[in-house]
Design a protein around this motif. Structure first.
Motif, PDB file in Angstrom:
ATOM      1  N   GLN A   1      72.024  97.414-110.197  1.00 39.10           N
ATOM      2  CA  GLN A   1      73.100  96.678-109.536  1.00 39.10           C
ATOM      3  C   GLN A   1      73.036  95.195-109.904  1.00 39.10           C
ATOM      4  O   GLN A   1      71.941  94.635-110.041  1.00 39.10           O
ATOM      5  CB  GLN A   1      73.005  96.837-108.019  1.00 39.10           C
ATOM      6  CG  GLN A   1      73.313  98.242-107.534  1.00 39.10           C
ATOM      7  CD  GLN A   1      73.416  98.324-106.028  1.00 39.10           C
ATOM      8  OE1 GLN A   1      73.448  97.299-105.340  1.00 39.10           O
ATOM      9  NE2 GLN A   1      73.475  99.542-105.497  1.00 39.10           N
ATOM     10  N   PRO A   2      74.182  94.547-110.069  1.00 41.92           N
ATOM     11  CA  PRO A   2      74.189  93.126-110.457  1.00 41.92           C
ATOM     12  C   PRO A   2      73.494  92.253-109.418  1.00 41.92           C
ATOM     13  O   PRO A   2      73.763  92.366-108.231  1.00 41.92           O
ATOM     14  CB  PRO A   2      75.694  92.789-110.539  1.00 41.92           C
ATOM     15  CG  PRO A   2      76.379  94.101-110.685  1.00 41.92           C
ATOM     16  CD  PRO A   2      75.537  95.107-109.980  1.00 41.92           C
ATOM     17  N   GLY A   3      72.603  91.405-109.904  1.00 42.05           N
ATOM     18  CA  GLY A   3      71.915  90.465-109.036  1.00 42.05           C
ATOM     19  C   GLY A   3      70.694  91.015-108.329  1.00 42.05           C
ATOM     20  O   GLY A   3      69.967  90.263-107.672  1.00 42.05           O
ATOM     21  N   SER A   4      70.422  92.311-108.453  1.00 42.48           N
ATOM     22  CA  SER A   4      69.275  92.889-107.745  1.00 42.48           C
ATOM     23  C   SER A   4      67.950  92.578-108.420  1.00 42.48           C
ATOM     24  O   SER A   4      66.887  92.769-107.825  1.00 42.48           O
ATOM     25  CB  SER A   4      69.435  94.412-107.637  1.00 42.48           C
ATOM     26  OG  SER A   4      69.454  95.012-108.931  1.00 42.48           O
ATOM     27  N   ASP A   5      67.984  92.118-109.676  1.00 46.17           N
ATOM     28  CA  ASP A   5      66.746  91.807-110.401  1.00 46.17           C
ATOM     29  C   ASP A   5      66.297  90.358-110.193  1.00 46.17           C
ATOM     30  O   ASP A   5      65.326  89.906-110.802  1.00 46.17           O
ATOM     31  CB  ASP A   5      66.921  92.075-111.889  1.00 46.17           C
ATOM     32  CG  ASP A   5      68.100  91.302-112.492  1.00 46.17           C
ATOM     33  OD1 ASP A   5      68.921  90.777-111.693  1.00 46.17           O
ATOM     34  OD2 ASP A   5      68.198  91.221-113.727  1.00 46.17           O
ATOM     35  N   VAL A   6      66.991  89.614-109.313  1.00 45.71           N
ATOM     36  CA  VAL A   6      66.599  88.239-109.011  1.00 45.71           C
ATOM     37  C   VAL A   6      65.287  88.264-108.225  1.00 45.71           C
ATOM     38  O   VAL A   6      65.090  89.097-107.331  1.00 45.71           O
ATOM     39  CB  VAL A   6      67.696  87.519-108.196  1.00 45.71           C
ATOM     40  CG1 VAL A   6      67.256  86.113-107.815  1.00 45.71           C
ATOM     41  CG2 VAL A   6      68.990  87.480-108.981  1.00 45.71           C
ATOM     42  N   THR A   7      64.378  87.353-108.557  1.00 42.82           N
ATOM     43  CA  THR A   7      63.087  87.305-107.860  1.00 42.82           C
ATOM     44  C   THR A   7      63.209  86.490-106.576  1.00 42.82           C
ATOM     45  O   THR A   7      64.117  85.659-106.429  1.00 42.82           O
ATOM     46  CB  THR A   7      62.001  86.687-108.752  1.00 42.82           C
ATOM     47  OG1 THR A   7      62.347  85.327-109.044  1.00 42.82           O
ATOM     48  CG2 THR A   7      61.857  87.467-110.053  1.00 42.82           C
TER      49      THR A   7
ATOM     50  N   ILE B   1      67.697  92.585-103.052  1.00 45.60           N
ATOM     51  CA  ILE B   1      66.994  92.468-104.334  1.00 45.60           C
ATOM     52  C   ILE B   1      65.841  93.468-104.368  1.00 45.60           C
ATOM     53  O   ILE B   1      65.241  93.802-103.335  1.00 45.60           O
ATOM     54  CB  ILE B   1      66.469  91.031-104.564  1.00 45.60           C
ATOM     55  CG1 ILE B   1      65.506  90.609-103.458  1.00 45.60           C
ATOM     56  CG2 ILE B   1      67.620  90.052-104.668  1.00 45.60           C
ATOM     57  CD1 ILE B   1      64.909  89.234-103.683  1.00 45.60           C
ATOM     58  N   GLN B   2      65.537  93.962-105.575  1.00 44.97           N
ATOM     59  CA  GLN B   2      64.531  95.004-105.734  1.00 44.97           C
ATOM     60  C   GLN B   2      63.125  94.523-105.369  1.00 44.97           C
ATOM     61  O   GLN B   2      62.315  95.279-104.833  1.00 44.97           O
ATOM     62  CB  GLN B   2      64.533  95.504-107.185  1.00 44.97           C
ATOM     63  CG  GLN B   2      65.706  96.427-107.537  1.00 44.97           C
ATOM     64  CD  GLN B   2      65.574  96.961-108.950  1.00 44.97           C
ATOM     65  OE1 GLN B   2      65.688  96.205-109.919  1.00 44.97           O
ATOM     66  NE2 GLN B   2      65.321  98.243-109.065  1.00 44.97           N
ATOM     67  N   GLN B   3      62.813  93.268-105.686  1.00 49.10           N
ATOM     68  CA  GLN B   3      61.451  92.775-105.507  1.00 49.10           C
ATOM     69  C   GLN B   3      61.010  92.847-104.045  1.00 49.10           C
ATOM     70  O   GLN B   3      59.833  93.102-103.756  1.00 49.10           O
ATOM     71  CB  GLN B   3      61.347  91.332-106.014  1.00 49.10           C
ATOM     72  CG  GLN B   3      59.917  90.851-106.187  1.00 49.10           C
ATOM     73  CD  GLN B   3      59.850  89.432-106.701  1.00 49.10           C
ATOM     74  OE1 GLN B   3      60.198  88.495-105.996  1.00 49.10           O
ATOM     75  NE2 GLN B   3      59.399  89.272-107.943  1.00 49.10           N
ATOM     76  N   THR B   4      61.949  92.647-103.110  1.00 50.81           N
ATOM     77  CA  THR B   4      61.601  92.724-101.687  1.00 50.81           C
ATOM     78  C   THR B   4      61.107  94.109-101.316  1.00 50.81           C
ATOM     79  O   THR B   4      60.054  94.276-100.689  1.00 50.81           O
ATOM     80  CB  THR B   4      62.821  92.347-100.827  1.00 50.81           C
ATOM     81  OG1 THR B   4      63.259  91.035-101.171  1.00 50.81           O
ATOM     82  CG2 THR B   4      62.469  92.395 -99.344  1.00 50.81           C
ATOM     83  N   TRP B   5      61.867  95.144-101.712  1.00 51.55           N
ATOM     84  CA  TRP B   5      61.485  96.517-101.370  1.00 51.55           C
ATOM     85  C   TRP B   5      60.230  96.950-102.129  1.00 51.55           C
ATOM     86  O   TRP B   5      59.433  97.727-101.602  1.00 51.55           O
ATOM     87  CB  TRP B   5      62.640  97.463-101.667  1.00 51.55           C
ATOM     88  CG  TRP B   5      63.820  97.212-100.775  1.00 51.55           C
ATOM     89  CD1 TRP B   5      64.989  96.611-101.095  1.00 51.55           C
ATOM     90  CD2 TRP B   5      63.915  97.540 -99.386  1.00 51.55           C
ATOM     91  NE1 TRP B   5      65.818  96.537-100.006  1.00 51.55           N
ATOM     92  CE2 TRP B   5      65.186  97.108 -98.936  1.00 51.55           C
ATOM     93  CE3 TRP B   5      63.057  98.161 -98.485  1.00 51.55           C
ATOM     94  CZ2 TRP B   5      65.615  97.272 -97.634  1.00 51.55           C
ATOM     95  CZ3 TRP B   5      63.483  98.336 -97.172  1.00 51.55           C
ATOM     96  CH2 TRP B   5      64.740  97.891 -96.766  1.00 51.55           C
TER      97      TRP B   5
END
Length: 704
Positions: A288-294, A310-314
């Motif tokens: 998904q757009p923007g989900s790879d932001v740290t 964002i993925q990093q949180t999960w």
């Protein structure tokens, strides 16, 4: 000569006493000197409170003060209808944070409302209507017929007023940032201050730090709104947590073994579901757009729901839960044999709590007493901090030999200071004083803090002795429940207050001294943050670590000493020594059983918090249809979730603290029982048959 017999390192084992039938009733007062010292300290504490209440003025915290030290908006004064503080020249202030703590070197007056438009004094004096509006931001009794230069010379009016907004009862520039990063104030990018043209960005330096504060205030207001919308659901969640805690303890009485294993399995499953849920969210966000932001790139955001996109949180949540799961599984594997013994102790504690049900409600008394202590400390601290007198100092922008010297506003204009320093003003600086009371005010604050720790620790110690005495009465009753004395909690509380107030004060005094030292170390660390002395910081960190460990050791020793006091009625030092020697003679058994039991009780709290937390998550996140209407009115759905989870943990800790005290008391009584008795008819064991079976012990006369 025969060599002298070597004494045991940790004292002799307990010997049989035919007269010992549990907590001794014929006892005498212990540590009388400490009791008298504690009473005198309390009387002095009340005296400090009375002195602070007679000298203090909490209005200094509530209301801002003008240049004369008068309170803005105080009811019953001429400034009652002027609740806001206005600064003549906001450019002289470094930031709003400084305005909250220190005096800004410019004239300050109380006003009814903040200015809403741009207007210079030179333009206002040419128009009667404009001057009438402008005059409300001048000093009282200003002569509007005077020339602008005369008004500025005498410091009667500001050179310009700009659109402002009230913030913590102070008028601060209404700065906004338009698209492209253009800073405006009242839709204007420039304004004139006296003869100088300024950009709105120039005001940004005086108010730049307010952005963080304003955003924090907005978050706080949204959180407050969420509480007003969901408080009844939060209360319901806390009631459910209390019911679950009570239900859990009642079930432990009948199904301790099954409940412990079910509890362990459920905790593993709850954490496992958490890992699965985090992975599903992580997988759903992939691509998904923007989900790879740290998180580092995202920075601090007031809308916390952004972090869940964002993925990093999960991924971070999933890693943390995986580590917790692995640690729990390893502990269960290596300690599986000791769990059986811990279950037997928990069963015995369950029976004890079941026969002394009033013990479950004793934490309410402890909570009430601690609340009184906290309230007294907080009120006294506020009155002490506001018991100073207004101090005025000379403020100026150019060089002046009288700068920052004390002055008196009534006589300032008649001194030669204004002649030598034309721009100097005698302004209110801070609250202080030169009397003996004001000189030793810091000592009163220190004494207030020290007595706060002492009283809180005393209340905690009183609760521990009371519960230990009640549960010891249960253990040493040979025929349970027939031999259990009536009203064991009240009897134990009466013994503690009548005979052992001095011992409780002694133990809590030692702990309080260590806690005060830790506070001093924290204060020194804050002071050294600015310095670059790494050696001093290293030694300070080592000292903090040492005193933290020392506090933990003293807490553990005090807890067991209080149990011995409740049983035998000896003074604090003797009880602490006997408890320490008894524990050291059985160090392996004590360490393993104590930690395994603590771990199981912690899992119980974790299970209750987990069940309540998962239910709250599904309800407040809108996963359940019934809760969608509630979620739609919330700014942050995590606010009620976090509140309920935290409250559930506090409630569960209160109930399980009784249980933990019961287990600790059972353990010491059990060790005493093993040393005192051998199972014969003259010296029978008082432990339950289940404990006898696990340890291959039995009362021999019972088998005949």
């Amino acid at each position: 000569m025969e060599p002298e017999e070597k004494k045991p390192k940790y004292g002799d084992s307990r010997t049989f006493d035919p007269n010992f039938k549990g907590p001794i009733h014929n006892r005498s007062c212990t540590d009388v000197l400490c009791c008298l010292l504690f009473i005198l300290a309390l009387l002095a504490y009340f005296a400090v409170g009375l002195l602070a209440w007679s000298q203090g003025d909490p209005r200094k915290v509530i209301y801002p003060t003008d240049s004369r030290g008068q309170f803005c908006g105080q009811i019953g004064t001429p400034l009652e209808k002027k609740p806001l503080l206005f600064y003549f020249n906001i450019m002289k202030c470094a930031s709003p944070l400084v305005l909250l703590e220190f005096q800004c070197p410019t004239t300050q007056i109380c006003v009814e409302k903040c200015p809403e438009r741009f207007l210079t004094l030179k333009k206002a004096i040419l128009n009667k209507e404009h001057m009438q509006y402008f005059s409300q931001f001048c000093k009282e009794g200003v002569d509007t017929t005077m020339m602008a230069t005369e008004l500025l010379r005498d410091g009667m009016c500001p050179s310009v007023i700009i659109p402002s907004r009230p913030f913590t009862r102070r008028c601060l520039p209404a700065l906004e940032t338009k698209k492209g990063g253009v800073v405006v104030i009242g839709n204007e990018t420039t304004f004139t201050s006296g003869d100088v043209n300024l950009n709105a960005t120039d005001l940004l330096e005086a108010t730049k730090k307010s952005n963080i504060v304003v955003e924090a205030r907005q978050v706080a207001m949204r959180i407050f709104e969420d509480y007003t919308q969901s408080w009844h659901w939060i209360l319901l969640g806390l009631v459910i947590a209390m019911v679950l805690s009570l239900l859990f303890i009642i079930l432990l009485r009948f199904l301790a073994g099954v409940m412990v294993w079910v509890m362990i399995i459920l905790v593993i499953l709850v954490i496992g579901y958490g890992i699965f849920h985090c992975y599903m969210q992580y997988a759903a966000l992939k691509g998904q757009p923007g989900s790879d932001v740290t998180i580092k790139d995202l920075g601090l955001q007031t809308d916390f729901s952004i972090y869940l996109q964002i993925q990093q949180t999960w991924l971070a949540f999933m890693i943390i839960l995986c580590i917790v799961e692995v640690v729990i599984l390893l502990l269960l594997i290596f300690l599986r044999k000791r769990i059986l013994i811990a279950i037997a102790l928990i069963k015995e504690a369950s029976k004890a709590v079941g026969h002394v049900m009033s013990s479950l409600f004793y934490p309410v008394l402890t909570f009430a007493l601690v609340s009184v202590v906290i309230a007294y400390w907080a009120v006294t601290a506020v009155f002490l901090s506001t018991s100073s007198e207004p101090v005025y100092k000379v403020f100026n922008t150019t060089e002046c030999e009288y700068s920052r010297q004390t002055c008196k506003p009534e006589t300032f204009n008649r001194t030669n200071i204004s002649a030598q320093c034309p721009d100097a003003e005698c302004l209110f600086a801070f609250y202080g004083g030169e009397t003996y009371y004001h000189k030793y005010l810091i000592l009163f604050q220190f004494y207030n803090l020290f007595l706060f720790f002492w009283c809180v620790n005393f209340v905690t110690a009183l609760g521990q002795v009371t519960l230990a005495g009640a549960f010891a009465s249960y253990y040493w009753a040979f025929k349970k429940p027939d031999d259990i004395p009536a009203f064991p909690i009240f009897s134990s509380l009466g013994r503690a207050l009548r005979y052992h107030t001095g011992s409780l004060a002694f133990g809590s005094l030692i702990l309080s001294i260590i806690q005060v030292i830790r506070v001093i170390l924290e204060y020194l660390e804050q002071k050294l943050k600015v310095a670059e002395n790494r050696v001093a910081k290293f030694f300070l960190t080592c000292l903090k670590c040492c005193f933290w460990c020392l506090e933990k050791c003293i807490r553990f020793l005090n807890r067991n000493a209080y149990i011995m006091i409740a049983i035998y009625g000896k003074n604090f030092c003797t009880s602490a020594k006997n408890a320490f020697f008894l524990l050291m003679r059985n160090i392996v058994r004590v360490f393993v059983l104590d930690k395994v039991t603590d771990f199981l009780l912690f899992l119980g709290k974790l299970l209750i918090v987990g069940i309540v937390g998962v239910c709250c998550f599904f309800f407040f996140s809108g996963k359940i249809k019934f809760g969608k209407e509630v979620v739609s009115s919330l700014n942050y759905y995590w606010v009620p979730i976090v509140t309920v989870v935290f409250g559930a943990y506090i409630i569960a800790s209160g109930f399980f603290s009784v249980y933990a005290m019961c287990v600790d008391t059972m353990l010491l009584c059990f060790l005493e029982d093993l040393e005192r008795n051998d199972g014969s008819e003259e010296r029978p064991y008082f432990m339950s048959k289940s404990l006898q079976k696990i340890l291959n012990k039995k009362n021999k006369f019972m088998t005949k």
